[in-house]
Design a protein around this motif. Sequence first.
Motif, PDB file in Angstrom:
ATOM      1  N   ARG A 213       0.840  -1.207   0.000  1.00 35.43           N
ATOM      2  CA  ARG A 213       0.000   0.000   0.000  1.00 35.43           C
ATOM      3  C   ARG A 213       0.867   1.246   0.000  1.00 35.43           C
ATOM      4  NH1 ARG A 213      -4.526  -0.415   4.468  1.00 35.43           N
ATOM      5  NH2 ARG A 213      -5.055   1.600   3.588  1.00 35.43           N
TER       6      ARG A 213
ATOM      7  N   LYS B  37       0.875   4.138  -2.798  1.00 32.36           N
ATOM      8  CA  LYS B  37       0.667   5.543  -2.461  1.00 32.36           C
ATOM      9  C   LYS B  37       1.808   6.399  -3.040  1.00 32.36           C
ATOM     10  CE  LYS B  37       1.404   7.736   1.471  1.00 32.36           C
ATOM     11  NZ  LYS B  37       1.468   7.867   2.916  1.00 32.36           N
TER      12      LYS B  37
ATOM     13  N   ARG C 147       1.251   6.853  -6.655  1.00 33.09           N
ATOM     14  CA  ARG C 147       0.217   7.862  -6.966  1.00 33.09           C
ATOM     15  C   ARG C 147       0.799   9.273  -6.854  1.00 33.09           C
ATOM     16  NH1 ARG C 147      -3.464   4.555  -4.297  1.00 33.09           N
ATOM     17  NH2 ARG C 147      -3.260   5.721  -2.360  1.00 33.09           N
ATOM     18  N   VAL C 148       1.557   9.490  -5.794  1.00 31.08           N
ATOM     19  CA  VAL C 148       2.162  10.823  -5.610  1.00 31.08           C
ATOM     20  C   VAL C 148       3.124  11.118  -6.767  1.00 31.08           C
ATOM     21  CG1 VAL C 148       3.642  12.229  -4.122  1.00 31.08           C
ATOM     22  CG2 VAL C 148       1.885  10.773  -3.120  1.00 31.08           C
TER      23      VAL C 148
ATOM     24  N   LEU D  39       1.221  12.024  -9.713  1.00 35.99           N
ATOM     25  CA  LEU D  39       0.647  13.354  -9.547  1.00 35.99           C
ATOM     26  C   LEU D  39       1.672  14.427  -9.905  1.00 35.99           C
ATOM     27  CD1 LEU D  39      -1.957  14.678  -8.594  1.00 35.99           C
ATOM     28  CD2 LEU D  39      -0.927  14.887  -6.338  1.00 35.99           C
TER      29      LEU D  39
ATOM     30  N   LEU E 161       2.130  14.571 -13.518  1.00 35.65           N
ATOM     31  CA  LEU E 161       0.950  14.944 -14.289  1.00 35.65           C
ATOM     32  C   LEU E 161       1.133  16.195 -15.157  1.00 35.65           C
ATOM     33  CD1 LEU E 161      -1.889  13.888 -14.793  1.00 35.65           C
ATOM     34  CD2 LEU E 161      -2.696  15.443 -13.014  1.00 35.65           C
ATOM     35  N   PRO E 162       1.702  17.289 -14.615  1.00 36.59           N
ATOM     36  CA  PRO E 162       1.871  18.465 -15.481  1.00 36.59           C
ATOM     37  C   PRO E 162       2.675  18.135 -16.738  1.00 36.59           C
ATOM     38  CG  PRO E 162       2.302  19.040 -13.204  1.00 36.59           C
ATOM     39  CD  PRO E 162       2.151  17.553 -13.248  1.00 36.59           C
TER      40      PRO E 162
ATOM     41  N   MET F  32       0.584  16.001 -19.043  1.00 33.70           N
ATOM     42  CA  MET F  32      -0.428  16.799 -19.750  1.00 33.70           C
ATOM     43  C   MET F  32       0.224  17.633 -20.839  1.00 33.70           C
ATOM     44  SD  MET F  32      -3.071  17.845 -16.776  1.00 33.70           S
ATOM     45  CE  MET F  32      -4.402  18.274 -17.853  1.00 33.70           C
TER      46      MET F  32
ATOM     47  N   TYR G 146      -7.872  22.277 -44.732  1.00 37.99           N
ATOM     48  CA  TYR G 146      -7.854  23.369 -43.756  1.00 37.99           C
ATOM     49  C   TYR G 146      -6.861  24.459 -44.173  1.00 37.99           C
ATOM     50  CZ  TYR G 146      -7.463  25.757 -39.265  1.00 37.99           C
ATOM     51  OH  TYR G 146      -7.469  26.703 -38.277  1.00 37.99           O
TER      52      TYR G 146
ATOM     53  N   PHE H 151      -7.330  28.043 -42.851  1.00 40.67           N
ATOM     54  CA  PHE H 151      -7.648  29.210 -42.026  1.00 40.67           C
ATOM     55  C   PHE H 151      -8.950  29.900 -42.425  1.00 40.67           C
ATOM     56  CE2 PHE H 151      -2.879  29.622 -41.513  1.00 40.67           C
ATOM     57  CZ  PHE H 151      -2.857  29.244 -40.184  1.00 40.67           C
TER      58      PHE H 151
ATOM     59  N   PHE I 135       2.182  28.358 -43.164  1.00 37.78           N
ATOM     60  CA  PHE I 135       1.983  29.601 -42.425  1.00 37.78           C
ATOM     61  C   PHE I 135       1.865  30.837 -43.312  1.00 37.78           C
ATOM     62  CE2 PHE I 135       3.790  26.683 -39.356  1.00 37.78           C
ATOM     63  CZ  PHE I 135       2.900  26.837 -38.306  1.00 37.78           C
TER      64      PHE I 135
ATOM     65  N   ILE J 246      -4.527  21.778 -10.733  1.00 35.48           N
ATOM     66  CA  ILE J 246      -3.774  21.704 -11.995  1.00 35.48           C
ATOM     67  C   ILE J 246      -4.733  21.729 -13.181  1.00 35.48           C
ATOM     68  CG2 ILE J 246      -2.338  20.185 -13.408  1.00 35.48           C
ATOM     69  CD1 ILE J 246      -1.047  19.283 -10.688  1.00 35.48           C
TER      70      ILE J 246
ATOM     71  N   THR K  24       0.586  35.740 -41.232  1.00 36.14           N
ATOM     72  CA  THR K  24       0.450  34.564 -40.365  1.00 36.14           C
ATOM     73  C   THR K  24      -0.323  34.917 -39.102  1.00 36.14           C
ATOM     74  OG1 THR K  24       2.581  33.829 -41.191  1.00 36.14           O
ATOM     75  CG2 THR K  24       1.767  32.741 -39.229  1.00 36.14           C
TER      76      THR K  24
ATOM     77  N   ASN L   7      -3.998  35.382 -40.040  1.00 34.72           N
ATOM     78  CA  ASN L   7      -4.604  34.094 -40.397  1.00 34.72           C
ATOM     79  C   ASN L   7      -4.894  33.250 -39.163  1.00 34.72           C
ATOM     80  OD1 ASN L   7      -4.983  34.086 -43.160  1.00 34.72           O
ATOM     81  ND2 ASN L   7      -2.889  33.472 -43.607  1.00 34.72           N
TER      82      ASN L   7
ATOM     83  N   ALA M  81      -8.384  32.009 -37.514  1.00 39.45           N
ATOM     84  CA  ALA M  81      -8.615  30.583 -37.285  1.00 39.45           C
ATOM     85  C   ALA M  81      -9.177  30.319 -35.894  1.00 39.45           C
ATOM     86  CB  ALA M  81      -7.327  29.800 -37.493  1.00 39.45           C
TER      87      ALA M  81
END
Lengths: 319, 438
Positions: free
Chosen positions: A23, A27, A30-31, A34, A37-38, A41, A62, A64, A277, B15, B89, B92, B96
């Motif tokens: 356990r 734990k 998990r920490v 965590l 996580l940043p 992400m 696509y 624009f 671009f 977060i 750019t 545009n 978008a």
Amino acid sequence: MRGDLKAAPPVEPGHARRVRPSRRRRKQDRVAYLFLLPWLMGLLFFVIGPIILSFVLSLTNYNFITTTEFVGASNYKALPADFNFRNAVWITFKYILLSVPIYAVVGLGLALLLNLRVRGMNLFRTILFLPSVLSGVAVAILWVTLLNPDFGAVNWLLRHLGLSNPPRWLASPEWAVPSVVLIGLWSIGGGAIIYLAGLQNIPAHLYEAVSLDGAGYWGRFRYVTLPMLTPTLLFVILTGLIDAFQVFDVAYVLQGAQGSLGASLNFYLVNLYDEAFTNGRFGYGSALAWVMIIVAAAAILLLFKTSGRWVYYEYDPNR
Amino acid sequence: MKRMKRSSGGALMAILALVIAACTSSPSGSSSGSGNSGQSTGPVTLTVWYYNESGPDVNFMHAIIAAFEKKYPNTTIDLTVYPENNYITKINTAFAVKSAPDVANVYDQMEWLKAGKFLALDSYLQQNNIDVSSFNQGVMSQCTLDSNVYCLGSYAGAVVMFYNRSMFREAGIQDLSATTPLSVSEYVQDAARLTDKAKDVWGTAFGTPVTWLPFTTVVSSDGKTATGVVDSPQTILLYQQLADATRQGSAPTPSTMDAWNQGIDFFAQGKLGMVIGTLGGVNEIEHNHISYGVAPTPVPAGSQPYIATFSNTFGVTSESAHPQQAEEFVAFLGSPEAQLLREKMVGDIPISGDVAQQSGWASAGEAAGRQEALQVVGLAHPSVYIPTVWDVVGPLFDGFNEMVGGQTAQSVLTKAAPQIQSNLDRAWTDWNQIQAPS
């Protein structure tokens, strides 16, 4: 710690026993997740997400400003007929063919010189390495002036050496890519330092052994230096290849100096940037990106696959 | 343990909240938003995007904003200036993600107008009795699509040919006409006569020819066909004459001098007999006391004058939350007050011919040269339209370098023609795909 290792039973391959973590361990995990996580992400939103999105975009029109429609593989099918794509592929291919071997050989030659026991060698090494710490943009601007066909220092020197009609360098579509290779040579010190590290890792007893067998300088290079440097050579060629696929900043700056619209330095990434671009063709630009990724990955895989035949690892258990 | 769980969960929520907030927050704190969501009655902040790389232009923008805010105290302008090479750019990407400014420089992007990204100003102009018929026709053609006006500017910028009257007299060449352009062959002949290598004087300087020759030397009059035009005997002859003039030393090579950036400087120092440059160079030339004349840029023999024009053309984006105030600002930029301020601060010719005549622009410096400049600018007319023109004609930039390097115009243009046609086809395909919102 040492006691734990001593107490641990030997585990045979294939017989590892799955032990349910405690356990406390769960734990801690998990920490740990965590705190991760940043970063995870960030990876999800800024790396994996855009990669998936760019593939999806490559199947759309696509751009624009119009309504986005799914166009299937049309962007990919349109590539062979696109002059700018063919031109960019040719320019990048030409650059790879010229730059990768030249940088590998010249870097090695310089490293051999830097490995000599000469007084003041550290100064020479520093001088040689200095250009590689300069920004690519600054270097490009400097070389635009040096390579100016009419009043640049390079052609001034060539004329004084008796060459009445020297190359027009960046002003000539034929010489533009060789000029970029030449500019890259100025920053060869970075590659030479990697070779130098490889050279200094070669055990002295190998040279002693081959010398006892009667080998001269060439023999020592051929039978000791070169084989022992092949892992470094693989690394330098690999990074050189990846760099060659990624030429952007120098070409972008040089192209700007030439009027920004010429096609003679329209490297693959410059073309991709322009399409996505500047021209706003994001779907098409994404298709260009995926083609480059696939081709670059194939080239790298090919290099790795052939490396088994020419790269020598001193402690390779398979040899 | 519970406390640990709770704190872990709390941290996770924090977060997530941060990420969501970061992803959804508005890029600016202005009251401008997406969607045409109605009129504001209280104080309003308009976001204005603009590109520029020179000081006087930015100073003018700040001055005109101050004048506008004085006249319309309920409206505040939030100006953002971008480097020119990033401007398209920026706009545009803003379109978008639906975060376009209220007012933006339209640049030469007719695609934006066709896609309905900018609002037509006709109703506003009509309701407020603003007459743009005296505005420079060359500039206004860049603001007009399907007879609707989408943008206004404060000045009429133009590409013209300056010539040094004293050098012309010394070389026995007559002053040039302000209404009838030289043919390219006359131009290179005059350049050869004006060249004096002993004194380091070139006969002329010009940027890559495609930047100032009529686009009809590249494409057909409907803008759809390049093959057979850009590699026609007439265009080949023009390019060969200009490349020969450069190779023979009548004009500096593109690598010796960037004529667009340095041509006026050299002309102002008396090192050039003629130069093709922008009218903004008048002040520098007069400051150096050069006796100059202004003529239209050379054209193929027998062709009508062609004057490339430009301005600070601003329009109201369709995303503006305050279109009425935005229209007021754009109209103010095109007002006589703004034109006169521009003339005073930057020295440009007012966009309205009437305002230019009344303002005394022609008498502000060397009268003869300035009168000619006004006549030359008045010759500007709508040109053949090519979508993403500089992308399409890109091969001609390297091409001219190749000619200067020794290749023949015939071989270079024959090679370039299919490339330009391919670029052109794609540009028109993209253009045709643009649909105005219903």
